[in-house]
Write a protein that holds these residues in place. Structure first.
Motif, PDB file in Angstrom:
ATOM      1  N   UNK A 174       0.923  -1.179   0.120  1.00 63.81           N
ATOM      2  CA  UNK A 174       0.080   0.048   0.045  1.00 63.81           C
ATOM      3  C   UNK A 174       0.969   1.533  -0.112  1.00 63.81           C
ATOM      4  N   UNK A 175       1.890   1.184   0.854  1.00 59.16           N
ATOM      5  CA  UNK A 175       2.907   2.345   0.818  1.00 59.16           C
ATOM      6  C   UNK A 175       3.467   2.685  -0.360  1.00 59.16           C
ATOM      7  N   UNK A 176       4.075   1.665  -1.034  1.00 59.75           N
ATOM      8  CA  UNK A 176       4.567   1.911  -2.459  1.00 59.75           C
ATOM      9  C   UNK A 176       3.800   2.248  -3.406  1.00 59.75           C
ATOM     10  N   UNK A 177       2.365   1.633  -3.519  1.00 64.78           N
ATOM     11  CA  UNK A 177       1.327   2.043  -4.301  1.00 64.78           C
ATOM     12  C   UNK A 177       0.997   3.607  -4.354  1.00 64.78           C
ATOM     13  N   UNK A 178       0.871   3.990  -3.112  1.00 67.20           N
ATOM     14  CA  UNK A 178       0.666   5.551  -2.761  1.00 67.20           C
ATOM     15  C   UNK A 178       1.611   6.380  -3.304  1.00 67.20           C
ATOM     16  N   UNK A 179       2.893   5.895  -2.982  1.00 61.71           N
ATOM     17  CA  UNK A 179       3.993   6.492  -3.451  1.00 61.71           C
ATOM     18  C   UNK A 179       4.135   6.864  -4.867  1.00 61.71           C
ATOM     19  N   UNK A 180       3.820   5.695  -5.401  1.00 62.29           N
ATOM     20  CA  UNK A 180       3.936   5.744  -7.049  1.00 62.29           C
ATOM     21  C   UNK A 180       2.793   6.519  -7.643  1.00 62.29           C
ATOM     22  N   UNK A 181       1.654   6.335  -7.076  1.00 65.00           N
ATOM     23  CA  UNK A 181       0.660   7.453  -7.505  1.00 65.00           C
ATOM     24  C   UNK A 181       0.837   8.718  -7.516  1.00 65.00           C
ATOM     25  N   UNK A 182       1.257   9.210  -6.390  1.00 63.42           N
ATOM     26  CA  UNK A 182       1.521  10.667  -6.017  1.00 63.42           C
ATOM     27  C   UNK A 182       2.868  11.102  -7.060  1.00 63.42           C
ATOM     28  N   UNK A 183       3.812  10.336  -7.095  1.00 67.77           N
ATOM     29  CA  UNK A 183       4.927  10.645  -8.244  1.00 67.77           C
ATOM     30  C   UNK A 183       4.354  10.688  -9.702  1.00 67.77           C
ATOM     31  N   UNK A 184       3.456  10.116  -9.979  1.00 64.97           N
ATOM     32  CA  UNK A 184       2.718   9.984 -11.361  1.00 64.97           C
ATOM     33  C   UNK A 184       1.913  11.270 -11.507  1.00 64.97           C
ATOM     34  N   UNK A 185       1.223  11.800 -10.320  1.00 69.41           N
ATOM     35  CA  UNK A 185       0.623  12.981 -10.459  1.00 69.41           C
ATOM     36  C   UNK A 185       1.303  14.023 -10.236  1.00 69.41           C
ATOM     37  N   UNK A 186       2.504  14.115  -9.736  1.00 74.48           N
ATOM     38  CA  UNK A 186       3.590  15.185  -9.774  1.00 74.48           C
ATOM     39  C   UNK A 186       4.116  15.074 -11.436  1.00 74.48           C
ATOM     40  N   UNK A 187       4.079  14.073 -11.848  1.00 77.74           N
ATOM     41  CA  UNK A 187       4.756  14.091 -13.155  1.00 77.74           C
ATOM     42  C   UNK A 187       3.656  14.532 -14.299  1.00 77.74           C
ATOM     43  N   UNK A 188       2.266  14.029 -14.223  1.00 78.85           N
ATOM     44  CA  UNK A 188       1.457  14.615 -14.759  1.00 78.85           C
ATOM     45  C   UNK A 188       1.160  16.190 -14.845  1.00 78.85           C
ATOM     46  N   UNK A 189       1.196  16.633 -13.512  1.00 78.75           N
ATOM     47  CA  UNK A 189       1.161  18.174 -13.369  1.00 78.75           C
ATOM     48  C   UNK A 189       2.335  18.880 -14.017  1.00 78.75           C
ATOM     49  N   UNK A 190       3.616  18.190 -13.957  1.00 80.57           N
ATOM     50  CA  UNK A 190       4.677  18.811 -14.627  1.00 80.57           C
ATOM     51  C   UNK A 190       4.497  18.858 -16.043  1.00 80.57           C
ATOM     52  N   UNK A 191       4.031  17.846 -16.690  1.00 73.33           N
ATOM     53  CA  UNK A 191       4.081  17.703 -17.955  1.00 73.33           C
ATOM     54  C   UNK A 191       2.998  18.934 -18.654  1.00 73.33           C
ATOM     55  N   UNK A 192       1.810  19.158 -17.756  1.00 77.18           N
ATOM     56  CA  UNK A 192       0.957  20.145 -18.173  1.00 77.18           C
ATOM     57  C   UNK A 192       1.741  21.381 -18.011  1.00 77.18           C
ATOM     58  N   UNK A 193       2.563  21.836 -16.916  1.00 79.03           N
ATOM     59  CA  UNK A 193       3.020  22.874 -16.925  1.00 79.03           C
ATOM     60  C   UNK A 193       4.059  23.331 -17.767  1.00 79.03           C
ATOM     61  N   UNK A 194       4.807  22.249 -18.157  1.00 81.99           N
ATOM     62  CA  UNK A 194       5.883  22.409 -19.139  1.00 81.99           C
ATOM     63  C   UNK A 194       5.058  22.755 -20.613  1.00 81.99           C
ATOM     64  N   UNK A 195       4.161  22.221 -20.852  1.00 75.11           N
ATOM     65  CA  UNK A 195       3.293  22.540 -22.127  1.00 75.11           C
ATOM     66  C   UNK A 195       3.035  24.171 -22.049  1.00 75.11           C
ATOM     67  N   UNK A 196       2.104  24.395 -20.985  1.00 75.02           N
ATOM     68  CA  UNK A 196       1.598  25.863 -20.559  1.00 75.02           C
ATOM     69  C   UNK A 196       2.964  26.880 -20.881  1.00 75.02           C
ATOM     70  N   UNK A 197       3.895  26.656 -20.206  1.00 77.06           N
ATOM     71  CA  UNK A 197       5.077  27.523 -20.041  1.00 77.06           C
ATOM     72  C   UNK A 197       5.607  27.599 -21.571  1.00 77.06           C
ATOM     73  N   UNK A 198       5.706  26.520 -22.325  1.00 75.96           N
ATOM     74  CA  UNK A 198       6.155  26.545 -23.882  1.00 75.96           C
ATOM     75  C   UNK A 198       5.218  27.383 -24.605  1.00 75.96           C
ATOM     76  N   UNK A 199       3.822  27.451 -24.427  1.00 73.28           N
ATOM     77  CA  UNK A 199       2.875  28.347 -25.111  1.00 73.28           C
ATOM     78  C   UNK A 199       2.959  29.731 -24.579  1.00 73.28           C
TER      79      UNK A 199
END
Length: 505
Positions: A447-472
């Motif tokens: 459970x702890x590993x799964x929660x950590x993985x989910x939070x990391x992917x959430x950060x990656x998803x937000x970072x990807x959108x932020x990079x796209x917005x910053x480029x525009x």
């Protein structure tokens, strides 16, 4: 008698009482030293009790005619000494055999005449095996003989070959009571496990809420999102019912956290159902007498111990208020409370409402042999069993060293496992206990590993959108990422109408 023995050999033999006395072997030279003189004095007046059940090293095939012969007194008690036809066997017999081979002596074993261990009478005389040692009717007492200070005044003891305490032997049907509790449904898990489950639930709901806020797929720019904190808590509870619940996760990060939490819930439910089923079938009863205080307070069981035993003396001399009450209660009913032998005590426990107070190690054997017996958890008065020798005997130290060597080599443990073998091992299940966090440590880790993985992917998803917005917008990616986080986690503001209303005078 003593002088005639000393003029003969170091080989002593003891005949039956009907002969009247013992005669030495003839024609063997006698070494003249202090040890022999002391040994000759011990054998003066030694004679067997005439019991047809006996044991001697000659019948066991011992050689060495120049070895000294010792008369050994013992008592019939399972598994220490037991009669097998005309011979004796048991833990103490095997121990004596090993000691005779190590120290090179012969022996003859006889049963104590009065069938007692040894207690001091009001007239100052000792009974039982201690009395035979004091009166020099025996050289050694090899039996489950408890080492006490009173006995140590008149005889010497070797190092203990077994350690024990004082426990309460009970019959299961008379000692078990139904456990009535409003919260009996919590029994399958320990308190620590329930606390761990609560913490895991709150932390998983929080991670679900944070991941939904950060993930662009879950956050549409409005102040509200499907996974509010309350919705996240409700989503976690819904997983325990194995029912689908809303809202449905959309992003990869939230789906990972949801799937891990569902897996955690399924494992917990399975463990709980299995444990609670066992509790309902066989775990709904508990021993009503856990301690000696419980024994004194109850009124449906008579209790006692063996007469003239060290256990009785322990309670008689104790300063503990509870133990004093135990002695007073037994002494008031001494005509029925005391058993003459260990076998009689065990049989009384089996046949009547009787609780036997005695050596815990002997009670463990009774529990192993009789599956409807149980020993209460509390054990008091730690003590040891030792071999008794005459006061000042030079053999005491030799025997003590030999016993220590047997303990270091594992021979004593082997003898205990040999004679304490349980006949209930194939029939009775191991005692059940609530599941502790260690037993579920693996699923908590997943459970702890799964929660950590989910939070990391959430950060990656937000970072990807932020990079796209910053480029525009031709802005810094870090600035856009910070702005996105502040929008998602800023305090909720009132509606424009509410703000305008509050601004009017």
């Amino acid at each position: 008698m003593s002088s005639s023995l000393c003029q003969a050999s170091w080989y002593f033999d003891f005949l039956r009482p009907e002969v009247g006395e013992a005669f030495p072997a003839q024609g063997l030279p006698c070494p003249v030293d202090s040890l022999l003189e002391a040994t000759c004095q011990w054998h003066a007046g030694a004679a067997e009790d005439g019991d047809s059940v006996s044991r001697d090293s000659a019948s066991a095939g011992e050689g060495g005619k120049d070895y000294p012969m010792f008369y050994v007194t013992t008592i019939l008690e399972k598994p220490y000494v037991m009669a097998k036809g005309a011979e004796l066997e048991g833990y103490c017999i095997d121990l004596l055999e090993k000691l005779s081979k190590m120290l090179h002596f012969k022996y003859k074993v006889g049963i104590v005449k009065d069938g007692r261990y040894g207690a001091l009478s009001s007239g100052g005389n000792w009974s039982g095996m201690i009395g035979e040692i004091v009166r020099k009717e025996a050289d050694l007492a090899v039996a489950p003989l408890t080492i006490t200070s009173v006995r140590e005044d008149v005889v010497d003891f070797t190092q203990p070959f077994l350690y024990t305490g004082i426990g309460i032997l009970l019959e299961k049907d008379t000692s078990l009571e139904e456990e009535a509790s409003l919260f009996h449904f919590l029994t399958p898990f320990s308190k620590e496990t329930w606390c761990g489950i609560l913490v895991a639930y709150l932390f998983s709901s929080l991670c679900l809420f944070l991941a939904a806020r950060m993930s662009p797929c879950e956050w549409d720019g409005n102040e509200e999102t499907s996974f509010t904190l309350m919705n996240s808590l409700w989503f976690g509870l819904g997983a325990f019912t194995l029912q689908g619940t809303v809202p449905q996760p959309k992003s990869l990060s939230v789906r990972i956290i949801s799937a891990i939490w569902w897996l955690f819930s399924i494992v917990l439910l399975t463990a709980y159902i299995a444990g609670f089923s066992f509790v309902l079938e066989s775990g709904s009863e508990q021993v009503s007498i856990q301690t000696f205080e419980d024994l004194v307070k109850q009124g449906h069981l008579e209790f006692g111990t063996m007469e003239s035993s060290s256990t009785l003396q322990y309670f008689k001399n104790s300063k503990n208020p509870i133990q004093q009450l135990v002695y007073e209660s037994m002494n008031k009913k001494k005509d029925t409370a005391f058993a003459k032998s260990y076998q009689e005590a065990v049989q009384r426990v089996l046949d009547s409402n009787y609780a036997f107070i005695g050596e815990s190690i002997s009670q463990d054997l009774a529990v192993a042999q009789h599956c409807n017996l149980i020993r209460s958890p509390e054990v008091i008065g730690a003590r040891g069993f030792g071999i008794a020798t005459p006061k000042g005997s030079p053999w005491t130290n030799e025997l003590s060293v030999a016993i220590l060597k047997l303990g270091e080599s594992g021979d004593l443990d082997y003898l205990k496992s040999k004679w304490w073998e349980s006949s209930c091992s194939d029939e009775d299940h191991e005692k059940w206990s609530p599941l502790k966090p260690q037993a579920l440590g693996g699923i908590f880790l997943i459970l702890a590993l799964g929660l950590a993985l989910g939070m990391v992917i959430a950060v990656v998803e937000l970072s990807k959108k932020s990079r796209h917005t910053a480029h525009q917008e031709k802005k810094s990616c870090c600035a856009v990422f910070t702005k996105e986080l502040s929008q998602r986690f800023r305090p909720r503001e009132g509606t424009p109408q509410e703000s305008a209303g509050k601004s009017k005078p």
